[in-house]
Design an enzyme around this catalytic site. Structure first.
Site, mmCIF file in Angstrom:
data_model
loop_
_atom_site.group_PDB
_atom_site.id
_atom_site.type_symbol
_atom_site.label_atom_id
_atom_site.label_comp_id
_atom_site.label_asym_id
_atom_site.label_seq_id
_atom_site.Cartn_x
_atom_site.Cartn_y
_atom_site.Cartn_z
ATOM 1 N N GLY A 9 -4.670 -4.190 -4.276
ATOM 2 C CA GLY A 9 -4.140 -3.464 -5.005
ATOM 3 C C GLY A 9 -4.309 -3.805 -6.289
ATOM 4 N N ALA A 10 -4.853 -4.792 -7.062
ATOM 5 C CA ALA A 10 -4.995 -5.103 -8.551
ATOM 6 C C ALA A 10 -5.673 -3.592 -9.207
ATOM 7 C CB ALA A 10 -5.653 -6.115 -8.437
ATOM 8 N N SER A 12 -4.609 -1.230 -11.084
ATOM 9 C CA SER A 12 -3.348 -0.398 -11.550
ATOM 10 C C SER A 12 -2.277 -0.845 -11.254
ATOM 11 C CB SER A 12 -3.838 0.986 -11.545
ATOM 12 O OG SER A 12 -3.225 1.144 -10.318
ATOM 13 N N GLY A 13 -1.127 -0.720 -12.210
ATOM 14 C CA GLY A 13 -0.389 -1.147 -12.245
ATOM 15 C C GLY A 13 0.512 -2.002 -11.625
ATOM 16 N N GLY A 15 -0.086 -4.391 -9.445
ATOM 17 C CA GLY A 15 -1.028 -5.205 -9.352
ATOM 18 C C GLY A 15 -2.219 -5.607 -10.510
ATOM 19 N N SER A 142 10.407 -2.433 -2.228
ATOM 20 C CA SER A 142 11.400 -2.108 -3.077
ATOM 21 C C SER A 142 12.719 -1.389 -3.019
ATOM 22 C CB SER A 142 10.967 -0.627 -3.387
ATOM 23 O OG SER A 142 11.335 0.358 -3.371
ATOM 24 N N TYR A 189 7.109 6.211 3.040
ATOM 25 C CA TYR A 189 6.753 5.625 1.945
ATOM 26 C C TYR A 189 7.909 4.294 2.026
ATOM 27 C CZ TYR A 189 7.146 2.908 -2.361
ATOM 28 O OH TYR A 189 7.321 2.222 -3.162
HETATM 29 P P1 NDP Z 1 -0.398 2.484 -8.155
HETATM 30 O O1 NDP Z 1 -0.030 3.592 -7.506
HETATM 31 O O2 NDP Z 1 -0.297 2.364 -9.573
HETATM 32 O O3 NDP Z 1 -0.851 0.864 -7.819
HETATM 33 C C1 NDP Z 1 -1.343 0.730 -6.416
HETATM 34 C C2 NDP Z 1 -2.271 0.196 -6.045
HETATM 35 O O4 NDP Z 1 -2.641 0.272 -4.550
HETATM 36 C C3 NDP Z 1 -3.198 1.384 -6.453
HETATM 37 O O5 NDP Z 1 -4.452 -0.042 -7.200
HETATM 38 C C4 NDP Z 1 -4.404 1.293 -5.288
HETATM 39 O O6 NDP Z 1 -5.388 1.552 -5.471
HETATM 40 C C5 NDP Z 1 -3.736 0.279 -4.306
HETATM 41 N N1 NDP Z 1 -4.246 1.098 -3.209
HETATM 42 C C6 NDP Z 1 -3.512 2.578 -2.471
HETATM 43 N N2 NDP Z 1 -4.196 3.134 -1.513
HETATM 44 C C7 NDP Z 1 -4.601 1.463 -1.139
HETATM 45 C C8 NDP Z 1 -6.030 1.287 0.730
HETATM 46 N N3 NDP Z 1 -5.947 2.361 0.689
HETATM 47 N N4 NDP Z 1 -6.590 0.226 -0.226
HETATM 48 C C9 NDP Z 1 -6.346 -0.359 -1.116
HETATM 49 N N5 NDP Z 1 -5.824 -0.402 -1.796
HETATM 50 C C10 NDP Z 1 -4.708 0.557 -2.245
HETATM 51 O O7 NDP Z 1 1.467 1.470 -8.040
HETATM 52 P P2 NDP Z 1 2.920 0.438 -8.794
HETATM 53 O O8 NDP Z 1 1.389 -0.486 -9.159
HETATM 54 O O9 NDP Z 1 4.261 0.995 -8.548
HETATM 55 O O10 NDP Z 1 2.553 0.006 -7.288
HETATM 56 C C11 NDP Z 1 2.387 -1.871 -6.770
HETATM 57 C C12 NDP Z 1 3.523 -1.725 -5.640
HETATM 58 O O11 NDP Z 1 4.490 -2.172 -6.554
HETATM 59 C C13 NDP Z 1 3.715 -1.232 -4.334
HETATM 60 O O12 NDP Z 1 3.690 -1.816 -3.396
HETATM 61 C C14 NDP Z 1 5.097 -0.285 -4.651
HETATM 62 O O13 NDP Z 1 5.751 -0.021 -2.827
HETATM 63 C C15 NDP Z 1 5.506 -1.718 -5.607
HETATM 64 N N6 NDP Z 1 6.835 -0.907 -6.246
HETATM 65 C C16 NDP Z 1 6.417 -0.428 -7.125
HETATM 66 C C17 NDP Z 1 7.762 0.321 -7.848
HETATM 67 C C18 NDP Z 1 7.590 1.163 -9.346
HETATM 68 O O14 NDP Z 1 8.485 1.500 -9.755
HETATM 69 N N7 NDP Z 1 6.238 1.691 -9.751
HETATM 70 C C19 NDP Z 1 9.087 -0.441 -7.623
HETATM 71 C C20 NDP Z 1 9.491 -1.318 -6.610
HETATM 72 C C21 NDP Z 1 8.352 -1.495 -6.054
HETATM 73 P P3 NDP Z 1 -6.312 2.564 -6.471
HETATM 74 O O15 NDP Z 1 -5.925 2.656 -7.962
HETATM 75 O O16 NDP Z 1 -7.443 2.959 -6.096
HETATM 76 O O17 NDP Z 1 -5.631 3.689 -6.674
#
Ligand code: NDP
Length: 314
Positions: A9-10, A12-13, A15, A142, A189
């Site tokens: 999941g690199a 966006s966000g 990653g 989380s 979740y």
């Molecule tokens: P994002 O939604 O920005 O990133 C999630 C990533 O996961 C995206 O790259 C997405 O891909 C990918 N993804 C989703 N489904 C799949 C799949 N089936 N196969 C492969 N990749 C997939 O969220 P965050 O960056 O916020 O989340 C990243 C981590 O951080 C998660 O584990 C989340 O639980 C954790 N987290 C986030 C917090 C927050 O406040 N945001 C707080 C604490 C933990 P695509 O780009 O294609 O959608």
């Protein structure tokens, strides 16, 4: 040599921010394991990563077949695996009905936990083979799964119960929730995040001594701006970032969160295994306590055994 880190999941966000932070050090090659190849390529370019610092490879965690294919393709590149970061996640807080992965598991637990469970088990062999001085496997946790915190006490709370729903296949026929209860997307979740934290500790207990691999989890802070909240109602998306920033004061930028996760990947002072890392207000890391459920060794063992059956390892 440069280290090789696989980050799921690199695209966006967190990653993406972590991939960027690692690439910038000049010491890492990042394998961006993503379900959307084009999006990942664009994302890497948009943050200014240079071609020699990353490779995009296809991985859809909502399909166990895709997980196996990813492992095969990664092995064919003949790169060593030095660090694995299980970061990808889906969050469906407003869904009325469950959706399911290719193999028919409820999608949040299926993607966030079961997909990563299979991936980490298969890639453990590759980590073992690496000659990198500090090999690590990191599963992003989380606060929301931790009922010993304020945020973890916002209902619906995480609760895996006796895992009866998971044991019966999590396919919606008996239940699509781990505890066997009614479907609730937000809870699914949080449950999946508890699974992530339990899995990290079980990996530590089973494999740390034998392999020398460091197993760690973390809560990077609330990154209120990421795509994770894309399925939330618009008003929530508008108010959540300022609420986190000014009221809860748990807000952290994507860039800062990426630096934190990059520390867990490579900082020599964060090499201890079995730890759940957090950061305080002046951004220094500390070993945090997990909730009772998220540190329950018996539950971790049971989760391990049930998950092995579901992903076809047992
Ligand atoms: P994002 O939604 O920005 O990133 C999630 C990533 O996961 C995206 O790259 C997405 O891909 C990918 N993804 C989703 N489904 C799949 C799949 N089936 N196969 C492969 N990749 C997939 O969220 P965050 O960056 O916020 O989340 C990243 C981590 O951080 C998660 O584990 C989340 O639980 C954790 N987290 C986030 C917090 C927050 O406040 N945001 C707080 C604490 C933990 P695509 O780009 O294609 O959608």
């Amino acid at each position: 040599r440069k280290g090789t880190a696989v980050i799921t999941g690199a695209s966006s966000g967190l990653g993406l921010a972590t991939a960027k932070a690692l690439a910038e050090t000049g010491e890492w090659h990042v394998v961006m394991a993503c379900r959307n190849f084009l999006k990942a390529e664009k994302a890497a370019k948009s943050v200014g990563m240079s071609k020699e610092d990353y490779t995009v490879m296809h991985l859809d965690l909502a399909s166990l077949e895709s997980v196996k294919q990813f492992v095969d393709s990664f092995r064919r590149t003949e790169r060593p695996l030095d660090v694995l970061v299980c970061n990808a996640a889906v969050y469906q807080p407003t869904a009325k009905e469950p959706s399911f992965t290719a193999e028919g598991f409820e999608i949040s637990v299926g993607t966030n936990h079961l997909g990563h469970f299979l991936l980490s088990r298969l890639l453990l062999d590759d980590l073992k083979k690496s000659d990198y001085p500090s090999k690590r496997m990191i599963i992003v946790g989380s606060i929301t799964g931790n009922t010993n915190t304020l945020a973890g006490n916002v209902p619906p709370k995480a609760n895996l119960g006796d895992l009866r729903g998971l044991a019966s296949g999590l396919n919606g026929q008996n239940s699509s929730m781990i505890d066997g209860g009614e479907y609730d997307g937000a809870k699914a979740y949080k449950d999946s995040k508890v699974c992530n934290m339990l899995t990290m500790q079980e990996l530590h207990r089973r494999y740390h001594e034998e392999t020398g691999v460091t197993f760690a989890s973390l809560y990077p802070g609330c990154i209120a701006t990421t795509g994770l909240f894309r399925e939330h109602v618009p008003l929530f998306r508008l108010l959540f970032p300022p609420f986190q920033k000014y009221i809860i004061k748990g807000y952290v930028s994507e860039e800062e969160a990426g630096k934190r996760l990059a520390q867990v990947v490579s900082d020599p002072s964060l090499g201890k295994s079995g730890v759940y890392w957090s950061w305080n207000n002046n951004s220094s890391s500390f070993e945090n306590q997990l909730s009772k459920e998220a540190s329950d060794a018996e539950k971790a063992k049971k989760l391990w055994e049930v998950s092995e059956k579901l992903v076809g390892l047992a």
